[in-house]
Design a protein around this motif. Structure first.
Motif, PDB file in Angstrom:
ATOM      1  N   MET A   1      41.368  39.628  53.938  1.00  0.00           N
ATOM      2  CA  MET A   1      42.257  40.273  52.983  1.00  0.00           C
ATOM      3  C   MET A   1      41.661  41.597  52.504  1.00  0.00           C
ATOM      4  N   PRO A   2      42.497  42.479  51.923  1.00  0.00           N
ATOM      5  CA  PRO A   2      41.977  43.765  51.449  1.00  0.00           C
ATOM      6  C   PRO A   2      40.996  43.585  50.294  1.00  0.00           C
ATOM      7  N   ASN A   3      40.081  44.552  50.181  1.00  0.00           N
ATOM      8  CA  ASN A   3      39.139  44.563  49.062  1.00  0.00           C
ATOM      9  C   ASN A   3      38.808  46.003  48.716  1.00  0.00           C
ATOM     10  N   SER A   4      38.446  46.243  47.474  1.00  0.00           N
ATOM     11  CA  SER A   4      38.251  47.600  46.979  1.00  0.00           C
ATOM     12  C   SER A   4      37.125  48.320  47.723  1.00  0.00           C
ATOM     13  N   ILE A   5      37.414  49.505  48.210  1.00  0.00           N
ATOM     14  CA  ILE A   5      36.531  50.431  48.940  1.00  0.00           C
ATOM     15  C   ILE A   5      35.794  49.780  50.109  1.00  0.00           C
ATOM     16  N   ASN A   6      36.269  48.666  50.598  1.00  0.00           N
ATOM     17  CA  ASN A   6      35.573  47.862  51.603  1.00  0.00           C
ATOM     18  C   ASN A   6      34.177  47.473  51.115  1.00  0.00           C
ATOM     19  N   GLY A   7      34.073  47.260  49.809  1.00  0.00           N
ATOM     20  CA  GLY A   7      32.786  46.880  49.233  1.00  0.00           C
ATOM     21  C   GLY A   7      32.405  45.441  49.515  1.00  0.00           C
TER      22      GLY A   7
ATOM     23  N   VAL B   1      37.284  45.170  39.425  1.00  0.00           N
ATOM     24  CA  VAL B   1      37.261  45.186  40.894  1.00  0.00           C
ATOM     25  C   VAL B   1      36.914  43.801  41.441  1.00  0.00           C
ATOM     26  N   GLY B   2      35.852  43.214  40.903  1.00  0.00           N
ATOM     27  CA  GLY B   2      35.429  41.903  41.386  1.00  0.00           C
ATOM     28  C   GLY B   2      36.454  40.824  41.109  1.00  0.00           C
ATOM     29  N   SER B   3      37.113  40.895  39.941  1.00  0.00           N
ATOM     30  CA  SER B   3      38.124  39.903  39.581  1.00  0.00           C
ATOM     31  C   SER B   3      39.338  39.990  40.491  1.00  0.00           C
ATOM     32  N   VAL B   4      39.816  41.218  40.719  1.00  0.00           N
ATOM     33  CA  VAL B   4      40.980  41.394  41.583  1.00  0.00           C
ATOM     34  C   VAL B   4      40.676  40.923  43.003  1.00  0.00           C
ATOM     35  N   ASP B   5      39.519  41.316  43.517  1.00  0.00           N
ATOM     36  CA  ASP B   5      39.177  40.937  44.892  1.00  0.00           C
ATOM     37  C   ASP B   5      39.001  39.431  45.038  1.00  0.00           C
ATOM     38  N   ALA B   6      38.402  38.797  44.030  1.00  0.00           N
ATOM     39  CA  ALA B   6      38.273  37.330  44.066  1.00  0.00           C
ATOM     40  C   ALA B   6      39.646  36.670  44.017  1.00  0.00           C
ATOM     41  N   GLY B   7      40.555  37.237  43.211  1.00  0.00           N
ATOM     42  CA  GLY B   7      41.908  36.698  43.130  1.00  0.00           C
ATOM     43  C   GLY B   7      42.669  36.837  44.433  1.00  0.00           C
ATOM     44  N   ILE B   8      42.503  37.975  45.107  1.00  0.00           N
ATOM     45  CA  ILE B   8      43.149  38.170  46.403  1.00  0.00           C
ATOM     46  C   ILE B   8      42.630  37.139  47.403  1.00  0.00           C
ATOM     47  N   ALA B   9      41.311  36.938  47.421  1.00  0.00           N
ATOM     48  CA  ALA B   9      40.710  35.962  48.340  1.00  0.00           C
ATOM     49  C   ALA B   9      41.181  34.544  48.023  1.00  0.00           C
ATOM     50  N   LEU B  10      41.282  34.224  46.737  1.00  0.00           N
ATOM     51  CA  LEU B  10      41.781  32.909  46.333  1.00  0.00           C
ATOM     52  C   LEU B  10      43.207  32.701  46.814  1.00  0.00           C
ATOM     53  N   GLY B  11      44.066  33.686  46.589  1.00  0.00           N
ATOM     54  CA  GLY B  11      45.458  33.563  47.002  1.00  0.00           C
ATOM     55  C   GLY B  11      45.600  33.355  48.495  1.00  0.00           C
TER      56      GLY B  11
END
Length: 249
Positions: A37-43, A108-118
């Protein structure tokens, strides 16, 4: 519409599981789906820890507020906000990392974790598995961090119980769609009008599943929780992990 959308729209939380193992192959597919899934700045600031060990699941169930389905299900995933990896990259290049010292890093970390969870929920349910997200991994975060061996600049954001459903469970209603989807700008009138309607829907749902006395309706249940910070240890522990949510650097 299509099978993917049907799977998403048919979601319901599952808290009772069959005594049946979930193969590594399926778990790897779920976690790979999250990783893609997408993540911020490919971090790549999310790490997923897969837990099968019975004693560790039992301890996590206790730490999460005695949610025993964590212990009873075959697999528990923990989604970790991970700026340790990017910190190491900064050590390698000489560019000192500071993003973890600002609220932007937490977002950033919260959004990316949420995307991965979904993604994990959708992947698991498309494979015939049941899931329920667990915010309770933040209830006693210091003990969870110790149990999972998490380094500085990481934090356990949310868990996901995964297993074969023992029952189908009831599908919980959502707020009226016209208060969820707004066109062009935020519609406060739509929100205000939706609350009574949703309270009525939730009251009926709770009555149908035998939980009307405990929760009453959405407004009552939610406002009772939100009148306090229900995981008060998070702020102190997340700062101990190297995050500083009060910094303005």
């Amino acid at each position: 519409m299509n099978n993917t959308i049907d799977t998403i729209k048919n979601h319901r939380s599952i808290r009772q599981y069959l005594d049946k193992e979930v193969s590594d192959e399926l778990i790897n597919e779920i976690v790979r789906s999250a990783q893609d899934m997408p993540n911020s700045i490919n971090g790549q600031q999310v790490t997923v820890i897969v837990i099968r060990d019975k004693a560790k699941k039992e301890k996590l169930a206790e730490l999460a507020g005695n949610q025993d389905y964590i212990a009873k299900a075959p697999v528990f995933l923990v989604f970790v906000m991970d700026f340790y990896r990017t910190y190491l990259a900064g050590e390698k290049t000489g560019f000192k990392q500071v993003i973890h010292e600002d609220i932007e890093g937490i977002l950033v970390g919260s959004v990316d974790a949420g995307i991965a969870l979904g993604a994990s929920v959708i992947a698991a349910e498309s494979l015939g598995l049941g899931t329920v997200p667990i915010g309770g991994v933040r209830k006693n975060p210091e003990e969870v961090i110790e149990l999972l061996g998490l380094p500085k600049y990481t934090f356990p954001m949310v868990g996901l119980v995964v297993g074969y459903p023992a029952n189908k469970s009831h599908k919980k209603p959502r707020v009226p769609f016209n208060s969820f989807k707004h066109d062009e700008c935020y519609n406060t009138t739509s929100i205000e009008r939706s609350i009574d309607t949703y309270d009525e829907q939730m009251s009926k749902y709770l009555n149908d599943i035998g939980r009307s006395e405990q929760e009453t309706n959405w407004s009552t249940f939610t406002s009772k929780i939100y009148q306090s910070v229900y995981y008060p240890k998070v702020n102190e522990v997340i700062n101990k992990q190297g995050f500083n949510v009060h910094s303005n650097k």
